[in-house]
Scaffold this motif. Structure first.
Motif, PDB file in Angstrom:
ATOM      1  N   ASP A 151       0.830  -1.205   0.000  1.00  0.00           N
ATOM      2  CA  ASP A 151       0.000   0.000   0.000  1.00  0.00           C
ATOM      3  C   ASP A 151       0.865   1.255   0.000  1.00  0.00           C
ATOM      4  OD1 ASP A 151      -2.301  -1.507  -0.009  1.00  0.00           O
ATOM      5  OD2 ASP A 151      -2.720  -1.242   2.134  1.00  0.00           O
ATOM      6  N   TYR A 154       2.586   1.550  -3.486  1.00  0.00           N
ATOM      7  CA  TYR A 154       1.639   1.920  -4.532  1.00  0.00           C
ATOM      8  C   TYR A 154       1.213   3.379  -4.385  1.00  0.00           C
ATOM      9  CZ  TYR A 154       1.177  -3.123  -5.499  1.00  0.00           C
ATOM     10  OH  TYR A 154       1.410  -4.443  -5.819  1.00  0.00           O
ATOM     11  N   ARG A 207      -4.121  -5.828  -3.273  1.00  0.00           N
ATOM     12  CA  ARG A 207      -3.638  -4.464  -2.996  1.00  0.00           C
ATOM     13  C   ARG A 207      -3.559  -3.632  -4.270  1.00  0.00           C
ATOM     14  NH1 ARG A 207      -6.189  -4.384   0.374  1.00  0.00           N
ATOM     15  NH2 ARG A 207      -5.478  -2.228   0.734  1.00  0.00           N
ATOM     16  N   ALA A 211      -5.572  -0.066  -4.978  1.00  0.00           N
ATOM     17  CA  ALA A 211      -4.890   1.148  -5.418  1.00  0.00           C
ATOM     18  C   ALA A 211      -5.417   1.655  -6.758  1.00  0.00           C
ATOM     19  CB  ALA A 211      -3.388   0.890  -5.525  1.00  0.00           C
TER      20      ALA A 211
END
Length: 261
Positions: A151, A154, A207, A211
């Motif tokens: 996270d 990104y 994830r 994003a």
């Protein structure tokens, strides 16, 4: 009745204006500029694929980022992926290539962070129980720590390249499951390693979606060409995609994930 000289000139001007402009004189159609940056680890740099442009990072001219750039002739191409890279390495040494003008990013990361090398050594040279312990340790990291680290990475990619389309590239199954693998791993080890790959890919894909990034799954791309198959696109020596694996699996998987492909 003859026309005045000024009227004749006007008629001639109108006639000339009506003549079609030759194609060669027409302005060229606007072409969208693609500024492509390839980030990631050895699966992106092309470790094992040969023809290296940078030996220290094992950046291969046969790797899918270089192949895509060769085929599509982007306005710019920055090949920043480096063998052995982990998430902190991408943050410290690779994301600097991103900018406001970046329009396309590919990224493969997470395998080294979860202990890929040490896990493979345990599975290749130790017992089944040692292999399973190494995979369990890696799996705990993938579930508990990797999501937050992805996270953060990104978010940094998006902040540095706000206009870019970002494609996250997953990892393939390394081994054929079931049957014999002469000189290779047992069926139980092969299945356990592929299960670990599934967990890693599912986490990365989750994830990536969160994003707003695309995810290109390496597992179907390499299906039928894993180690222990008759036409393997992954080297049993270094457990990385071969030049054929990049050209025939990773490249089309990436290309199909890019908008407009």
């Amino acid at each position: 009745m003859s026309l005045p000289r000024t009227a004749c000139a006007a008629v001639l001007a109108l006639a000339l204006a009506s003549v079609a402009v030759p194609a060669s004189a027409a302005p060229a159609a606007a072409v969208s500029e693609v500024n492509y940056v390839a980030l990631g680890d050895s699966y992106a740099s092309g470790t094992g694929a040969g023809s290296y442009s940078d030996v220290a990072c094992t950046r291969s001219r046969n790797a899918y980022p270089a192949l895509w750039a060769d085929a599509n002739d982007p306005a710019s191409f920055a090949f920043a992926a480096c063998g052995g890279a982990k998430i902190p390495d991408v943050l410290s040494s690779q994301v600097g290539e991103l900018g406001e003008e970046t329009t396309l990013v590919s990224l493969s990361i997470g395998g080294n962070d979860s202990g890929f090398a040490s896990t493979m050594l345990s599975c290749q040279y130790s017992t089944q129980s040692a292999c399973e312990r190494a995979l369990k340790t890696a799996g705990e990291y993938v579930v508990n720590e990797l999501p937050g680290e992805l996270d953060g990475l990104y978010a940094t990619v998006r902040a540095r390249a706000p206009r870019a389309e970002v494609v996250i590239i997953g990892y393939p199954h390394l081994y054929k499951e079931g049957g014999l693998c002469l000189g290779g791993l047992s069926s139980a080890k092969r299945s356990a390693i592929n299960d670990g790959s599934d967990l890693l890919n599912e986490t990365i894909a989750d994830r990536a979606r969160a994003a707003g990034f695309a995810f290109a799954d390496g597992r179907p791309a390499f299906a039928g060409h894993e180690i222990c198959t008759g036409d393997a696109w992954i080297s049993s020596t270094n457990v990385h995609p071969t030049a054929e694996g990049h050209a025939s699996a990773y490249l089309p998987a990436f290309a199909s994930a890019v908008s407009g492909s």
